[in-house]
Motif scaffolding. Structure first.
Motif, mmCIF file in Angstrom:
data_model
loop_
_atom_site.group_PDB
_atom_site.id
_atom_site.type_symbol
_atom_site.label_atom_id
_atom_site.label_comp_id
_atom_site.label_asym_id
_atom_site.label_seq_id
_atom_site.Cartn_x
_atom_site.Cartn_y
_atom_site.Cartn_z
ATOM 1 N N GLY A 104 0.839 -1.340 -0.011
ATOM 2 C CA GLY A 104 -0.048 0.204 0.093
ATOM 3 C C GLY A 104 0.301 1.619 -0.040
ATOM 4 N N LYS A 105 0.417 2.822 -0.239
ATOM 5 C CA LYS A 105 0.988 3.747 -0.373
ATOM 6 C C LYS A 105 1.978 4.167 0.857
ATOM 7 C CE LYS A 105 -3.037 7.321 1.081
ATOM 8 N NZ LYS A 105 -3.585 8.497 0.689
ATOM 9 N N LEU A 106 1.399 3.856 2.142
ATOM 10 C CA LEU A 106 2.217 3.954 3.188
ATOM 11 C C LEU A 106 2.820 3.344 3.894
ATOM 12 C CD1 LEU A 106 -0.669 5.199 5.799
ATOM 13 C CD2 LEU A 106 0.944 6.210 3.922
ATOM 14 N N SER A 107 3.191 2.327 3.194
ATOM 15 C CA SER A 107 4.690 0.821 3.474
ATOM 16 C C SER A 107 5.158 1.104 2.841
ATOM 17 C CB SER A 107 4.347 0.079 2.070
ATOM 18 O OG SER A 107 4.320 -0.095 0.573
ATOM 19 N N ASP A 108 5.857 2.439 2.668
ATOM 20 C CA ASP A 108 7.757 2.710 2.969
ATOM 21 C C ASP A 108 8.393 2.199 4.319
ATOM 22 O OD1 ASP A 108 6.075 4.694 3.738
ATOM 23 O OD2 ASP A 108 7.878 5.886 2.783
ATOM 24 N N ILE A 109 7.710 3.040 5.307
ATOM 25 C CA ILE A 109 8.523 2.637 5.959
ATOM 26 C C ILE A 109 8.890 1.352 6.652
ATOM 27 C CG2 ILE A 109 9.004 4.862 6.840
ATOM 28 C CD1 ILE A 109 6.051 4.484 8.536
ATOM 29 N N PRO A 142 2.705 11.537 6.904
ATOM 30 C CA PRO A 142 4.172 10.805 5.409
ATOM 31 C C PRO A 142 4.612 11.220 4.115
ATOM 32 C CG PRO A 142 1.674 9.304 5.346
ATOM 33 C CD PRO A 142 1.447 11.307 6.069
ATOM 34 N N ALA A 143 5.616 11.217 3.936
ATOM 35 C CA ALA A 143 6.066 11.808 2.671
ATOM 36 C C ALA A 143 5.070 11.874 1.070
ATOM 37 C CB ALA A 143 7.246 10.874 2.310
ATOM 38 N N GLN A 144 4.533 10.772 0.666
ATOM 39 C CA GLN A 144 3.796 10.995 -0.048
ATOM 40 C C GLN A 144 2.356 12.259 -0.077
ATOM 41 O OE1 GLN A 144 3.960 8.286 1.535
ATOM 42 N NE2 GLN A 144 1.842 6.924 1.722
#
Length: 374
Positions: free
Chosen positions: A38-43, A229-231
């Motif tokens: 998903g879109k918040l999966s970077d961390i 978050p970053a995005q």
């Protein structure tokens, strides 16, 4: 004893010896729980990768008490329900401890389960003060966010001479964003600054950025504080630029990822963070970690990678004292001696909260650059 009896006993003895040997060298299972899709999966993904790298390094050096570590990762779906289910699955899989979660809200959601089970949870990135100074089985590698926000506030007033600020915070991860924002506001106001407006939005719904940008145009603050978050930070700073607002961008550590640099481009230039991580850290241990991570995963590590790596190091130090057992692990982990980390050396106090340095960081020429260490 008759020969037939001896022949029957020998296989049993051999099997017993084999089982005993396997038991002594059986892997020590540890879990990782974070958002992996998903879109918040970077961390979450980079955090899992950091934990994997630490496990591989420890196993290459002989493991813990002569036994290898085995990492099992579960996706917490970035929801309280998903976090609880992921941790239940890890506990059922025999995990002696869990590295996670990556957001404060998910960590808070699982604490009743964790405390009931008596299993250690060590979070790389959950920094809400709601988890501070509690005698439980929770530990963390990141500094409490109110300490970060106070330093950011002090730097904003003293070094940048900012007088007015509007805050913008993501509300789904409320335990993190509200505490960070409120602490900043209190400290900034005490130092003589003025907070013109506090704005919130939900990333689980499709955010409408227009009311936020309209408010910023109307207020025209010296700076905007983003706790998101970053995005989402990229979406906001691009619109600030398009509206031709001449305002400094301050940010909580949440947005401090490669996605911000990749997607934000020129719009991210000059952003200011306070975080206990520095991408340009000259520490030899960090340089070695960064190269190892690049070679292993083909990408640059971020704060969640490094803190997950250090979480496994802290966990391994505790497991060495218990012989790989979960029994007595809470007492074995804290208070700790100084642990040689990759970002910096650190300690866990009697409550399992970390003690370490903070960095003032900016974005310069498309890279994170350290301004000073505190």
């Amino acid at each position: 004893m008759k020969r037939k009896q001896i022949l029957r006993i020998i296989p049993i003895l051999i099997l017993t010896l084999l089982l005993h040997a396997c038991g002594d060298s059986a892997p020590i299972v540890i879990g990782f729980s974070g958002q992996l899709k998903g879109k918040l999966s970077d961390i979450g993904v980079t955090g899992r990768n950091g934990a994997m790298l630490a496990v591989e390094r420890i196993n290459a050096s002989g493991g813990v008490d002569g036994r290898p570590l085995k990492l099992i990762a579960k996706d917490d779906l970035n929801t309280p329900e998903g976090a609880i289910q992921a941790d239940k699955e890890l506990i059922n899989a025999g995990a002696v401890a869990i590295v996670g979660h990556m957001t404060s809200s998910q960590t808070l959601a699982v604490m009743p389960l964790i405390n009931k089970q008596g299993i250690v949870m060590i979070s790389p990135t959950s920094s809400t003060p709601e988890l501070s100074e509690k005698a439980d089985s929770f530990f963390r590698i990141v500094v409490e966010n109110t300490m970060q926000s106070k330093e950011l506030s002090n730097y904003t007033r003293s070094a940048l001479d900012i007088m007015t600020v509007v805050t913008v915070a993501e509300s789904d991860n409320r335990s993190y964003s509200q505490s960070f924002t409120n602490s900043f506001v209190k400290s900034f106001t005490k130092a003589g600054g003025k907070v013109l407006q506090q704005l919130n939005y939900s990333s689980s719904e499709k955010p409408n950025w227009d009311p936020i940008i309209d408010a910023l145009i109307e207020q025209n603050p010296d700076a905007v504080l983003l706790t998101c978050p970053a995005q989402d930070a990229v979406s906001i700073i691009q619109r600030i630029h398009n509206a031709e607002l001449k305002t400094r961008i301050l940010s909580a550590p949440w947005a401090y990822t490669e996605k911000l640099l990749k997607w934000g481009g020129q719009y991210a230039e000059g952003m200011i963070f306070v975080i206990d991580y520095a991408a340009d850290n000259p520490n030899p241990n960090f340089i070695k970690f960064r190269e190892s991570y690049k070679n292993r995963f083909g990408a640059t590590p971020n704060f969640s990678s490094a803190f997950s790596y250090e979480a496994v190091l802290a966990l391994a130090a505790g497991l060495e004292k218990t012989g790989g057992s979960s029994k007595g692990l809470v007492d074995a982990m804290a208070p700790s001696n100084t642990i040689t980390g990759v970002v910096s050396d650190f300690k866990l106090n009697e409550y399992g909260d970390v003690q370490r340095n903070l960095f003032i960081v900016t974005v310069q020429e498309g890279e994170f650059r350290t301004v000073e260490m505190r």
